[in-house]
Structure formats: C-alpha cells, structure tokens
Scaffold this motif. Structure first.
Motif, short mmCIF file in Angstrom:
data_model
loop_
_atom_site.label_atom_id
_atom_site.label_comp_id
_atom_site.label_asym_id
_atom_site.label_seq_id
_atom_site.Cartn_x
_atom_site.Cartn_y
_atom_site.Cartn_z
N TYR A 134 1.04 -1.60 -0.33
CA TYR A 134 0.10 0.05 0.25
C TYR A 134 1.01 1.39 0.17
O TYR A 134 0.04 2.26 -0.21
N ARG A 135 2.15 1.35 0.21
CA ARG A 135 3.04 1.93 0.55
C ARG A 135 3.31 2.93 -0.58
O ARG A 135 3.33 3.69 -1.70
N GLU A 136 3.87 1.97 -2.09
CA GLU A 136 4.32 1.93 -3.35
C GLU A 136 2.84 2.51 -3.63
O GLU A 136 2.85 3.46 -5.14
N MET A 137 1.81 2.35 -3.19
CA MET A 137 0.59 2.58 -4.49
C MET A 137 0.21 3.88 -3.83
O MET A 137 -0.26 4.57 -5.05
N LEU A 138 0.33 4.50 -2.84
CA LEU A 138 0.40 5.57 -2.69
C LEU A 138 1.63 6.37 -3.50
O LEU A 138 0.86 8.02 -3.82
N MET A 139 2.57 6.42 -3.31
CA MET A 139 3.40 7.25 -4.31
C MET A 139 2.71 6.80 -5.50
O MET A 139 3.15 8.36 -6.09
N ALA A 140 2.50 6.18 -5.82
CA ALA A 140 1.84 6.00 -7.72
C ALA A 140 0.67 6.97 -7.48
O ALA A 140 0.63 7.66 -8.54
N ILE A 141 -0.02 6.55 -6.25
CA ILE A 141 -1.26 8.04 -6.70
C ILE A 141 -0.78 9.45 -6.19
O ILE A 141 -1.74 9.96 -6.89
N THR A 142 0.73 9.89 -5.68
CA THR A 142 0.72 11.11 -5.39
C THR A 142 0.94 11.56 -6.88
O THR A 142 0.75 12.44 -7.38
N LEU A 181 -1.65 14.56 -0.48
CA LEU A 181 -2.47 15.50 -0.55
C LEU A 181 -1.89 17.57 -0.41
O LEU A 181 -2.64 18.13 -1.48
N LYS A 182 -0.70 16.99 -0.38
CA LYS A 182 0.24 18.07 -0.75
C LYS A 182 0.12 18.12 -2.48
O LYS A 182 0.51 18.97 -3.15
N GLN A 187 1.88 21.91 -4.26
CA GLN A 187 3.65 21.57 -3.90
C GLN A 187 4.09 20.41 -4.63
O GLN A 187 3.23 19.55 -4.60
N LYS A 188 5.49 20.86 -4.44
CA LYS A 188 6.44 19.54 -4.86
C LYS A 188 6.60 18.51 -3.67
O LYS A 188 6.64 18.84 -2.38
N VAL A 189 6.45 16.89 -3.88
CA VAL A 189 7.11 16.15 -2.92
C VAL A 189 7.88 15.21 -3.01
O VAL A 189 7.95 14.88 -4.83
N GLN A 190 8.80 15.15 -2.30
CA GLN A 190 10.26 14.12 -3.04
C GLN A 190 9.54 12.29 -2.55
O GLN A 190 9.63 12.59 -0.85
N GLN A 191 9.51 11.67 -3.13
CA GLN A 191 10.15 10.87 -2.69
C GLN A 191 11.38 10.54 -2.64
O GLN A 191 11.33 9.92 -3.97
N LYS A 192 11.48 9.42 -0.89
CA LYS A 192 13.07 8.77 -1.51
C LYS A 192 12.82 7.50 -2.31
O LYS A 192 13.82 7.14 -2.97
N GLY A 193 12.16 6.36 -1.44
CA GLY A 193 12.19 5.38 -1.99
C GLY A 193 11.67 5.60 -3.46
O GLY A 193 13.14 4.49 -4.25
N GLN A 194 10.94 6.28 -4.03
CA GLN A 194 10.73 6.25 -5.95
C GLN A 194 12.79 6.65 -6.25
O GLN A 194 12.94 6.50 -7.52
N GLN A 195 13.15 8.33 -5.27
CA GLN A 195 14.44 8.27 -6.13
C GLN A 195 15.02 7.31 -5.49
O GLN A 195 16.78 7.22 -6.92
#
Length: 395
Positions: A134-142, A181-182, A187-195
């Motif tokens: 579900y964490r990766e799913m939230l990253m994709a939704i971002t 939500l950001k 707003q810009k969001v940095q996703q550590k795992g995806q980077q």
C-alpha cells in the motif's frame, strides 16, 4: 537485445511452457533498459501475454510498459483493459502493484483517461488498504494527483486519502497520505524510495552502455592499462572503505535516533492500544446489551402474540358453544311446538272418534238393561206363577 532476439522473446510469450514464458518476459524487461521503444512494434502480442496465468510473466511485462507510457499513450491505453484482472489478483501482491502503477501512469496522461481509470484505482485502494504494497500504491497516487488530471477526480482522490492522512496509526502511511494531499494542492513532494529506485536503474543502464562501448586495447598498452587499473583499484578500495565506515557511522547514528524515537513512541502506542481495546470492549458490551434487549423484546412480543391467540381461541370456543346452545334451544322449542301441535291434533281426532263410539256404547247398554229388566220381569212373573201353582196344589 536486437530486434530478432526481441521478436523471439515475444514469440516465447505464447509458448506452452510456463518457464519459457517467464524467461521471455524477464528478457523483455531487461531489454527495456537499452532500447525501450522497440517493444512498441509488439504491443498486440504483449497485451495478449498480460492474460497468462502465471504472475511473473504479467508483472515483468507491466513494469516494461510502465516505463514507456509517457509519449505513447495512444498505443498503450488499450492495455488498461488487459491489466485490470491483475489489479485484483488474490494470489500475487507483486502483480497487483505492477498493474496499479501501470494504470495510474496511463490515467495521469489526460483528463479523460483519469476519469476512466479512477474507479478501478479507488476499488483497489479499498480492497487492498492493509496490503504491504500500500505504500508504493500511495506513491503512485501522488504522481497521479500531481499530473493534469480531471479536477473532480482530484477531489475524489483527496476525499479517499484524507482519512489515512489524519487517522492512520502507521507513521509511514500517514506521511505518504499527506504527500498525496500536498501534491493535490500543487506542492512539490520528494519520494525517497522512488528516487533510490530511479537512481539504481540509471546506474545499471549507464554501466551496461559503458561495457558495450569499450574496445579492447592493443598489446603494447596492456602494461600501462594494468598499472592504471591497479592504481584505480587501490584508490577505489580506499574510497569504498572510507565510504563504508562513514555509512556505518551514519547507520549507527540513525539506528540510535530511531531507537530513541521508538522508545518515546512506545508508551504513546501502548496508550493508543489500550484506548482501542477499551473502545472495542465498550462496543462489544453495547452490542451485547442491544442484542439482549432485542431478544427480550422479541420474547415479549411472542408472549403477547401467544396470549392473544389463546384469548382468541377461548373466545371462538365460547362463541361456538353459544351458537350450539342457541341452535339446540331453537331445535328443542321447535320440537316441543311440533309435539304440542301433534298432541292437539291427536286429541281432536280422538275426541271426534270417541263421540260416536260413546253413543254406540250407550245404546248397547240400554239394550242390555232392557233385556235384563225383561228377564227380571219374566223371572218375577214365573216366580209368581209358581207361587200360584204351589198355593193351588196346597189347597
């Protein structure tokens, strides 16, 4: 992998052997690092392979298609239909995540595709909310929300993820939901795992390109190359040892800080757990009391219904008894009336018959009396005659 090898791998996707299909899908996924656009000439075969029973073939191909969605939306949008069954695969969470990433990447391209894709994504969020992926799913939704999607769909995403952003007990899920939500607010969001994953793929691709472009040097320069390589290896070893020590110190410090944070969070987590248990107990007791009240109410209703039925039965029995008594009285009265009528009629008939009979008997009696009188007279006369004869004789 050249085009001939790619064509052979695509042909192996329809092989009857499961192992061959998996190996072919893995080879295609690796070829995407070199020339990803070559796969576009085999889209129909790859779409058909998304319906294979084994999960590995499907997730390898879905990950390959996700890498080339940008700029190829028209060619890859029909694959959403073939990827939807993998989105709800009950056996493999890996293929679910690969399908989710591909569908969000396609839906992020246009407003119309976001409208088409969001109902599937929302259903998968509801079904697999507690899944480890579900964490990766939230990253994709971002990324999906940050794209120029339909405004109504963006509002629907915010309404769906807002609960996790406020009430999730897992800090990572709460953080990632707030990132969604950001991104929805612009707003810009940095996703550590995806980077990290993107950097890893770039490094591997560049290393493979360098290895292919290297050319063997002549024999004269072999010694110099050996020396330079030896010096480079020593320098690299020193750098690696220094970096390892630095990373070890950083990891130790981060572990100590995390241990402190976890130690500080433990009592709060215990309090939250106790509150949850108390609320669960309260809800259980409330439900039990409600259930007992319902059962008592049902019992009272049943007893009242039984009483009503009993009273109705008694009333019906009384009514039938009264009806029977009334009918018996009427029948007896009618019988008595008929009997009186019959007696009257019999008396009349007997009186009418007895009158001539009495007359006859009176006449007979008179005749017999006259006869008796005559006989008496005759007897008396005979007696007198005898007396006279006896008197004459005596004389």
């Amino acid at each position: 992998m050249n085009k001939k090898e790619l064509a052979k791998a695509v042909d192996d996707l329809s092989s009857p052997s499961r192992r061959k299909r998996q190996e072919a899908a893995h080879a295609i996924a690796e070829s995407m690092l070199e020339k990803p656009q070559n796969i576009l000439s085999f889209t129909d075969d790859i779409f058909d392979a998304l319906e294979r029973p084994e999960a590995q073939t499907r997730w390898e191909l879905l990950n390959s298609l996700t890498m080339i969605v940008d700029g190829n939306t028209r060619a890859l949008a029909p694959a959403v239909h073939f990827a939807e069954p993998s989105l709800f695969d009950e056996d493999s969470s890996t293929v679910r995540l690969a399908s989710f990433r591909f569908i969000t990447a396609v839906g992020a391209q246009t407003k119309a595709l976001s409208k088409k894709v969001w109902p599937m994504l929302e259903e998968s969020i509801q079904v697999y909310h507690g899944d480890p992926q579900y964490r990766e799913m939230l990253m994709a939704i971002t990324e999906f929300v940050a794209a120029p999607i339909d405004p109504d769909i963006k509002k629907a995403v915010v309404a769906r993820i807002k609960f996790d952003a406020k009430n999730s007990t897992m800090p990572i899920i709460k953080h990632l939901a707030n990132d969604v939500l950001k991104a929805a607010r612009g707003q810009k969001v940095q996703q550590k795992g995806q980077q990290k994953t993107n950097a890893h793929t770039k490094q591997s691709s560049t290393a493979e390109k360098k290895s292919t472009t290297k050319v063997s040097s002549p024999s004269k320069k072999s010694t110099t190359n050996k020396k330079t390589s030896a010096s480079q290896t020593t320098r690299g070893a020193k750098k690696t040892t220094a970096s390892k020590t630095a990373n070890g110190a950083k990891k130790a410090s981060s572990k100590s800080s995390q241990a402190k944070k976890t130690a500080a969070k433990k009592p709060a987590a215990k309090k939250v757990a106790t509150k949850k248990t108390n609320t669960k107990k309260a809800t259980k007791t409330a439900t039990q009391t409600v259930a007992t009240k319902k059962t008592a109410a049902k019992k009272t209703v049943k007893t009242a219904a039984a009483k009503k039925t009993a009273t109705n039965k008694v009333a019906t029995k009384k009514a039938t008894a009264n009806k029977k008594a009334a009918s018996s009285k009427k029948s007896s009265s009618s019988r008595t009336a008929s009997a009186t009528k019959q007696s009257k009629t019999s008396k009349k008939t007997s009186g009418s018959k007895a009158a001539p009979q009495t007359k006859k008997t009176g006449a007979v009696k008179k005749q017999s009396a006259t006869k008796k009188a005559k006989t008496r007279i005759a007897g008396s006369k005979a007696a007198q005659a005898l007396k006279k004869l006896t008197s004459k004789k005596s004389r």
